[in-house]
Design a protein around this motif. Structure first.
Motif, PDB file in Angstrom:
ATOM      1  N   THR A 204       0.841  -1.205   0.000  1.00 59.78           N
ATOM      2  CA  THR A 204       0.000   0.000   0.000  1.00 59.78           C
ATOM      3  C   THR A 204       0.874   1.252   0.000  1.00 59.78           C
ATOM      4  O   THR A 204       0.571   2.236  -0.683  1.00 59.78           O
ATOM      5  CB  THR A 204      -0.927   0.009   1.228  1.00 59.78           C
ATOM      6  N   LEU A 205       1.970   1.213   0.750  1.00 60.34           N
ATOM      7  CA  LEU A 205       2.909   2.334   0.743  1.00 60.34           C
ATOM      8  C   LEU A 205       3.562   2.506  -0.621  1.00 60.34           C
ATOM      9  O   LEU A 205       3.733   3.635  -1.110  1.00 60.34           O
ATOM     10  CB  LEU A 205       3.983   2.132   1.810  1.00 60.34           C
ATOM     11  N   ASP A 206       3.936   1.390  -1.232  1.00 59.37           N
ATOM     12  CA  ASP A 206       4.572   1.451  -2.552  1.00 59.37           C
ATOM     13  C   ASP A 206       3.634   2.091  -3.573  1.00 59.37           C
ATOM     14  O   ASP A 206       4.067   2.900  -4.410  1.00 59.37           O
ATOM     15  CB  ASP A 206       4.969   0.047  -3.015  1.00 59.37           C
ATOM     16  N   LYS A 207       2.342   1.746  -3.491  1.00 56.99           N
ATOM     17  CA  LYS A 207       1.362   2.331  -4.407  1.00 56.99           C
ATOM     18  C   LYS A 207       1.190   3.816  -4.119  1.00 56.99           C
ATOM     19  O   LYS A 207       1.071   4.639  -5.044  1.00 56.99           O
ATOM     20  CB  LYS A 207       0.028   1.603  -4.271  1.00 56.99           C
ATOM     21  N   ALA A 208       1.177   4.182  -2.821  1.00 55.38           N
ATOM     22  CA  ALA A 208       1.001   5.588  -2.443  1.00 55.38           C
ATOM     23  C   ALA A 208       2.116   6.455  -3.012  1.00 55.38           C
ATOM     24  O   ALA A 208       1.875   7.602  -3.422  1.00 55.38           O
ATOM     25  CB  ALA A 208       0.947   5.715  -0.925  1.00 55.38           C
ATOM     26  N   LYS A 209       3.334   5.937  -3.037  1.00 54.99           N
ATOM     27  CA  LYS A 209       4.473   6.696  -3.572  1.00 54.99           C
ATOM     28  C   LYS A 209       4.225   7.136  -5.008  1.00 54.99           C
ATOM     29  O   LYS A 209       4.674   8.211  -5.427  1.00 54.99           O
ATOM     30  CB  LYS A 209       5.743   5.862  -3.514  1.00 54.99           C
ATOM     31  N   THR A 210       3.526   6.306  -5.764  1.00 46.10           N
ATOM     32  CA  THR A 210       3.272   6.622  -7.171  1.00 46.10           C
ATOM     33  C   THR A 210       2.175   7.668  -7.344  1.00 46.10           C
ATOM     34  O   THR A 210       2.002   8.215  -8.433  1.00 46.10           O
ATOM     35  CB  THR A 210       2.883   5.358  -7.957  1.00 46.10           C
ATOM     36  N   LYS A 211       1.410   7.934  -6.275  1.00 41.06           N
ATOM     37  CA  LYS A 211       0.291   8.870  -6.348  1.00 41.06           C
ATOM     38  C   LYS A 211       0.656  10.265  -5.839  1.00 41.06           C
ATOM     39  O   LYS A 211      -0.051  11.238  -6.102  1.00 41.06           O
ATOM     40  CB  LYS A 211      -0.890   8.342  -5.519  1.00 41.06           C
ATOM     41  N   ILE A 212       1.738  10.351  -5.078  1.00 40.65           N
ATOM     42  CA  ILE A 212       2.142  11.613  -4.460  1.00 40.65           C
ATOM     43  C   ILE A 212       3.033  12.384  -5.422  1.00 40.65           C
ATOM     44  O   ILE A 212       3.829  11.799  -6.164  1.00 40.65           O
ATOM     45  CB  ILE A 212       2.873  11.338  -3.131  1.00 40.65           C
ATOM     46  N   SER A 213       2.922  13.708  -5.423  1.00 37.63           N
ATOM     47  CA  SER A 213       3.759  14.526  -6.292  1.00 37.63           C
ATOM     48  C   SER A 213       5.236  14.227  -6.020  1.00 37.63           C
ATOM     49  O   SER A 213       5.637  14.074  -4.862  1.00 37.63           O
ATOM     50  CB  SER A 213       3.483  16.013  -6.057  1.00 37.63           C
ATOM     51  N   PRO A 214       6.045  14.097  -7.068  1.00 36.75           N
ATOM     52  CA  PRO A 214       7.455  13.690  -6.894  1.00 36.75           C
ATOM     53  C   PRO A 214       8.233  14.553  -5.910  1.00 36.75           C
ATOM     54  O   PRO A 214       9.001  14.042  -5.096  1.00 36.75           O
ATOM     55  CB  PRO A 214       8.023  13.825  -8.316  1.00 36.75           C
ATOM     56  N   ALA A 215       8.026  15.880  -5.959  1.00 36.58           N
ATOM     57  CA  ALA A 215       8.770  16.769  -5.057  1.00 36.58           C
ATOM     58  C   ALA A 215       8.419  16.493  -3.598  1.00 36.58           C
ATOM     59  O   ALA A 215       9.293  16.511  -2.720  1.00 36.58           O
ATOM     60  CB  ALA A 215       8.465  18.225  -5.393  1.00 36.58           C
TER      61      ALA A 215
END
Length: 462
Positions: A204-215
């Motif tokens: 779930t954390l790995d998926k969240a990383k892809t949804k958050i703005s890169p900066a």
């Protein structure tokens, strides 16, 4: 001899004056005093101790302040009092009036207003030069230490500032990495806070990383470790919307959190009082209800439980403003809080009108989008009444209230859709059809309009 201006009950100068500390005021007359919450870079507050030979309240702790002299403004008075009592010199831009307190004591012929200012600055203890003929000593105290002095009755007029002893929030943990959780983490990180996003499952954390703005993602710590709840200023829970799951979570997590850590829940409807029963230190717990999509909807509901300290609610209110949100304080925990109660009242009437053939689904939505909702984006319902005239709404209410839908059951049309498994955008059909690409297109169109409304009303992109 020092004179003070006399004010009326609206805090307007009357043109008359009084001798300082001459408590023989006429009914309806007031004088004005000022107090200063002076915070250092660590968020500690400068407090002073009264001389032991003082006739009244000797050796009590307090914050700097005094009376507003005749001809002075409140701001001029507080800058002068701070400089005289502490030797610290602030500019007007470094302080702001955060609260005005009014006291009516006609029996003592002493009515007054108190303007409380907050100053923030970088200064060292050795820079403080106390007024030795008035002050015994000084110290820099945390809000928690001042609360303890207040409980011991060692702090003068503690009730005036109790709700203003806000914490400086810097370190935040978000518990739960679903849509609301990762969105909150994203917003806090973009606004410069030290953010940890916790979830009990790594995927779930790995998926969240892809949804958050890169900066923002670069600034966020992603973890499954329970250490995420230690040493934080604020923990916001956004896990599964299930009472038993949340209660189990709080029983474990609140024992790990520091005693002064504020704990908030993003529940959209579960009882804040019930959840508070599982929290160690319920006085530091409250609701912080964000709205979906959280990156576009400015409202945050802040909901107190029966034991929430005033300063905790004020801290979260100020934090919400700091990240560009528009908070609303809900003083009592009731089912649905404020927003959902208002929303469901409107929905009940809209579905009744559709059910009875008065208006179509499309017609009901048009009434809201192009009429009521368009107006309510700028004026709330009570402001609308003020503009329309309370007399007009009173007379409308006389004949219309008895005819409005007042069923306590789930609306019939909503129940039918639910029983048919038609849940809306999430599975392709609700009151409208979202088959194929229609769901994606409808979501994009919604977000574009919400962004346009936000930009038009508040002048900046969120």
């Amino acid at each position: 001899m020092e004179y003070w201006d006399i004010y009326d009950s609206s805090k307007q100068v009357t043109g008359r004056k009084m001798v300082r500390n001459d408590w023989h005021m006429k009914p309806g007359d007031y004088h004005l005093t000022v107090l200063a919450l002076i915070r250092d870079a660590a968020g500690r507050i400068l407090i002073t101790q009264r001389k032991g030979d003082k006739e009244w309240a000797p050796l009590k702790w307090e914050i700097p302040g005094g009376g507003v002299r005749a001809g002075e403004t409140s701001q001029e008075a507080v800058l002068r009092e701070v400089a005289e009592e502490t030797g610290l010199h602030f500019t007007p831009e470094q302080g702001r009036c955060i609260h005005t307190y009014r006291s009516d004591s006609p029996a003592e012929q002493n009515n007054y207003f108190v303007d409380i200012y907050e100053f923030r600055g970088i200064f060292m203890p050795e820079q403080v030069k106390i007024q030795e003929d008035e002050v015994e000593s000084f110290r820099l105290a945390t809000p928690g230490e001042i609360r303890q002095l207040g409980k011991q009755d060692d702090f003068l007029h503690f009730q005036r500032i109790e709700g203003l002893l806000t914490m400086d929030i810097k370190k935040i943990t978000i518990a739960g990495a679903g849509t609301m959780g990762y969105s909150m983490a994203d917003i806090f990180a973009q606004n410069g806070y030290e953010v940890t996003l916790w979830n009990h499952r790594q995927p779930t954390l790995d998926k969240a990383k892809t949804k958050i703005s890169p900066a923002a993602a670069e600034k966020i710590t992603f973890t499954t470790s329970l250490d995420a709840f230690r040493g934080r200023d604020l923990i916001v829970e956004s896990i599964a919307e299930n009472l038993d799951i949340k209660l189990d979570f709080y029983r474990q997590m609140s024992l790990l959190a520091d005693p002064e850590t504020i704990i908030a829940t993003n529940t959209s409807g579960l009882s804040i009082n019930k959840l508070a029963e599982a929290v160690t230190g319920p006085e530091r717990f409250l609701g912080m209800h964000w709205f979906n999509p959280p990156t576009l909807i400015p409202l945050i509901e802040i909901i107190k439980n029966a034991k929430t300290r005033p300063d905790v609610a004020r801290t979260i209110y100020d934090l919400s403003l700091a990240i560009g949100k528009k908070p609303a304080l809900v003083e009592k925990d009731v089912p649905g809080f404020a927003a959902n109660r208002i929303q469901l009242a409107v929905l009940r009437e809209a579905l009744a009108l559709v059910r009875d053939g008065v208006v179509s689904v499309e017609g009901a939505d048009a009434v809201m989008k192009y009429g009521l909702g368009f107006r309510w984006a700028c004026l709330g319902p009570l402001e609308t009444v003020d503009f329309g005239g309370l007399d007009v709404f009173y007379h409308i209410s006389e004949y219309l209230m008895p005819d409005l839908e007042d069923s306590h059951a789930v609306p019939e049309l909503l129940a039918k859709k639910f029983q048919a498994g038609e849940y809306g955008v999430k599975n392709g059909k609700g009151f409208y059809d979202y088959a194929g690409d229609k769901a994606r297109e409808a979501t994009a169109a919604r977000d574009k309009k919400l962004q346009a409304v936000y930009d038009a009303l508040y002048g900046e992109k969120k």
